[in-house]
Design a protein around this motif. Sequence first.
Motif, PDB file in Angstrom:
ATOM      1  N   ILE A  31      32.288  29.382  36.459  1.00  0.00           N
ATOM      2  CA  ILE A  31      33.146  29.809  37.549  1.00  0.00           C
ATOM      3  C   ILE A  31      32.618  29.281  38.885  1.00  0.00           C
ATOM      4  O   ILE A  31      31.425  29.244  39.128  1.00  0.00           O
ATOM      5  N   PHE A  34      37.691  37.540  30.415  1.00  0.00           N
ATOM      6  CA  PHE A  34      38.260  37.339  31.744  1.00  0.00           C
ATOM      7  C   PHE A  34      37.497  38.114  32.802  1.00  0.00           C
ATOM      8  O   PHE A  34      37.077  37.577  33.816  1.00  0.00           O
ATOM      9  N   LEU A  35      37.300  39.422  32.538  1.00  0.00           N
ATOM     10  CA  LEU A  35      36.814  40.282  33.614  1.00  0.00           C
ATOM     11  C   LEU A  35      35.300  40.478  33.613  1.00  0.00           C
ATOM     12  O   LEU A  35      34.702  40.649  34.660  1.00  0.00           O
ATOM     13  N   LYS A  36      34.679  40.494  32.445  1.00  0.00           N
ATOM     14  CA  LYS A  36      33.255  40.781  32.417  1.00  0.00           C
ATOM     15  C   LYS A  36      32.433  39.506  32.424  1.00  0.00           C
ATOM     16  O   LYS A  36      31.386  39.428  33.043  1.00  0.00           O
ATOM     17  N   SER A  53      33.632  36.378  33.138  1.00  0.00           N
ATOM     18  CA  SER A  53      34.191  35.330  34.009  1.00  0.00           C
ATOM     19  C   SER A  53      34.287  33.996  33.275  1.00  0.00           C
ATOM     20  O   SER A  53      34.095  32.949  33.864  1.00  0.00           O
ATOM     21  N   TYR A  81      36.825  32.099  32.136  1.00  0.00           N
ATOM     22  CA  TYR A  81      38.282  31.973  32.143  1.00  0.00           C
ATOM     23  C   TYR A  81      38.810  30.998  31.087  1.00  0.00           C
ATOM     24  O   TYR A  81      39.801  31.300  30.425  1.00  0.00           O
ATOM     25  N   ALA A  95      33.466  43.542  38.384  1.00  0.00           N
ATOM     26  CA  ALA A  95      33.968  42.314  37.781  1.00  0.00           C
ATOM     27  C   ALA A  95      35.462  42.161  38.014  1.00  0.00           C
ATOM     28  O   ALA A  95      35.954  41.080  38.313  1.00  0.00           O
ATOM     29  N   GLU A  96      36.173  43.285  37.930  1.00  0.00           N
ATOM     30  CA  GLU A  96      37.618  43.234  38.109  1.00  0.00           C
ATOM     31  C   GLU A  96      37.976  42.879  39.548  1.00  0.00           C
ATOM     32  O   GLU A  96      38.871  42.082  39.802  1.00  0.00           O
ATOM     33  N   PHE A 144      36.146  41.236  41.563  1.00  0.00           N
ATOM     34  CA  PHE A 144      35.795  39.825  41.714  1.00  0.00           C
ATOM     35  C   PHE A 144      36.921  38.938  41.187  1.00  0.00           C
ATOM     36  O   PHE A 144      37.334  37.972  41.839  1.00  0.00           O
ATOM     37  N   GLY A 145      37.437  39.304  40.009  1.00  0.00           N
ATOM     38  CA  GLY A 145      38.530  38.533  39.429  1.00  0.00           C
ATOM     39  C   GLY A 145      39.731  38.458  40.355  1.00  0.00           C
ATOM     40  O   GLY A 145      40.412  37.449  40.438  1.00  0.00           O
ATOM     41  N   GLN A 200      38.473  36.351  43.740  1.00  0.00           N
ATOM     42  CA  GLN A 200      37.839  35.043  43.589  1.00  0.00           C
ATOM     43  C   GLN A 200      38.722  33.859  44.001  1.00  0.00           C
ATOM     44  O   GLN A 200      38.277  32.984  44.738  1.00  0.00           O
TER      45      GLN A 200
END
Lengths: 285, 388
Positions: free
Chosen positions: A41, A242-244, A246, A248, B95-96, B98-99, B102
């Motif tokens: 990322i 996705f969320l933990k 990263s 993608y 984390a969420e 950040f998502g 970002q």
Amino acid sequence: MRLGRRTVPYALLAPGAVWLVLFFVIPLYYMGKLSLESGTIGALEFSWQWSNYGDALSLYDTQFVRSFVYAGLATLFALLLAYPLAYAIAFKAGRWRNLLLFAVVAPFFTTYLIRTLAWETILSDQSPVVSVLDFLGLAPGGHVLATGGAVIAGLTYNFLPFMVLPIYASLERIDERLIEAAKDLYASSRQAFWRVTLPLSAPGVVAGTLLTFIPASGDYVNAQFLGSAGNQMIGNVVQSLFLKQSNYPSAAALSFVLMAVILIVVLVYIRFAGSEALMGEEAAR
Amino acid sequence: MRGSERGGPRATLVVAAVVAAVTLGLGLAACGGGGGGGIEGGGNTESEQVKLEGKPSGSLTISNWPLYIDEATVSAFEKQDGVSVKYIEDVNDNAEFFGKMQPLLAQGESGGRSVFVVTDWMANKMHELGYLQNFDKSGLPNFEQNLRSELKSPSYDPSRDYSAPWQSGMTGLTVRTDLAPDVHSICDLFDPQYKGKVDMLTEMRDTVPLVMKCMGVDPSEATEQEWLDAIDKIKGAVDSGQIRRFTGNDYARDLTSGDAVAVIGWSGDAVQLQADNPNIEWRMPTEGCILWSDNMVIPVGAPNPTAAEAWVNYVYDPEVQADIAEYVNYVTPVEGVKEILAKREPELAKNQLIFPSDSFTKNCTIQPTPTGEEEQKITAAFEAVLNG
């Protein structure tokens, strides 16, 4: 042929098509692009990284298989519960019909999440439900919550109305004179059901199983709240990637694989089980 | 027209084919144009610094976690500094969040926000990606003077150039004193008599370092292999059925119902939980705890950084901080608050969970923040256990 007649269907299609392009096709394109990127990322690059797909499949095949097993079992249980219920509502309920239909839909007045959380209480170790199951030998280790069984039960419950309503709709449309006719031709009640009622309701069964199986296989809420570490489904993996993590590209690749697998399963199902039933060819024979 | 019913399954195929074709077509078209959007890095490693401009004024948007402030503090700041504040509680998960932010941050924008509150490791991660500005310390006299000494030099920001603690907390044991009176250490969580009655946190940086402590490893110096070994130990406990499940704040439900009797939990939660159920207690593990902070940071592209610094400085006034501490029950990062609360609410001032003494936290470790490739590897291993 007048021009208007040709353009009308397109005009009618347009709003839906625009909606689909904006909110389905375009996001799908970006996700497809993302699934072929590489790097971490902040420094992701598009590089036709097809190995994302292979890696995703080989790392998470367990969760894939588990998702389809759970979704399949939930669909089966939902069908076994829904068909008799829909049959009773359509043919036996009389003036209670609307009330019963309302009862089927009523849980939708609260959100999906709340309904799932309620099952945490229902299946809690100290609950009477679990004591009974334990007594019957159906709760190994004395607990149900945080096991695969709880996840399947949650999925079955949450998607039950999607099974009941289409089956009810197709049963309710059946002309009862056809059943009478079958009996006039010396069919027993059982034969009339298997040869007339069931085939005529097949479109509802097919629609119901699809409406249950597809969302259930992508679900992650039930596994998150009712399952434990060994019961997570593919949706949970995508969420984690996705969320933990990263990560993608892997998450996007996994989503695509899930979509493709479901599409194939559904097409095969419609082709072999569905199309005949949908056309009612059994009944015509 | 053909009979629409007969066309059913075939029509599905046609639609699928059309969608696939359109997708491909769009894809090729966009590739020709060099591609657009997507997630690309901003990544300038040299951080820019906040530029202060005169007195604070105008408006300020702050993103914080829910229930993490008393409302009066915001309006008092508005009155004192003449800044109009939009205070949003939209951080639920590092984390969420950040998502969500970002893609904007990568383009040098902050979504109109001037202050975020994120946990240590996330502050570090955002900094590494070049998403944060360094403070101009001349605008932060209260922060310079009142930050508690043990928080002054965390490993990821040794001179507190870009992160200012909002509140801190301890991760340790939360137990049902009636059902698991003998759990005093992290190692006790692996005792077979509590099989299936133990929860751990989904937050890797809390759970894994505590397990390391049980294994005799110092988390602040742990190698990648030691992280992986601790994750292996956790995996073993999952496979044997020792660990019931991994949770966030919802371990509260399991403890209340008795489905879990001992869990890894947060100190701030326990103050509230204990008020509802006197049998629930937070215990300092004999191995020590994990100390963490949620930090105010100023993102790149933050509008009105002058007001942002004024806010950071404002909450480091002990009188102001006392109001916040009274409301949130976490560990306050500001010196002098205890003395103020001792006069207002002596019970709170005596609570070790809100004002831990040095001897109480002597074995505790600041939450470690693995970075880069190491972080990715460890996270993947831990998530693999969670998603078994």
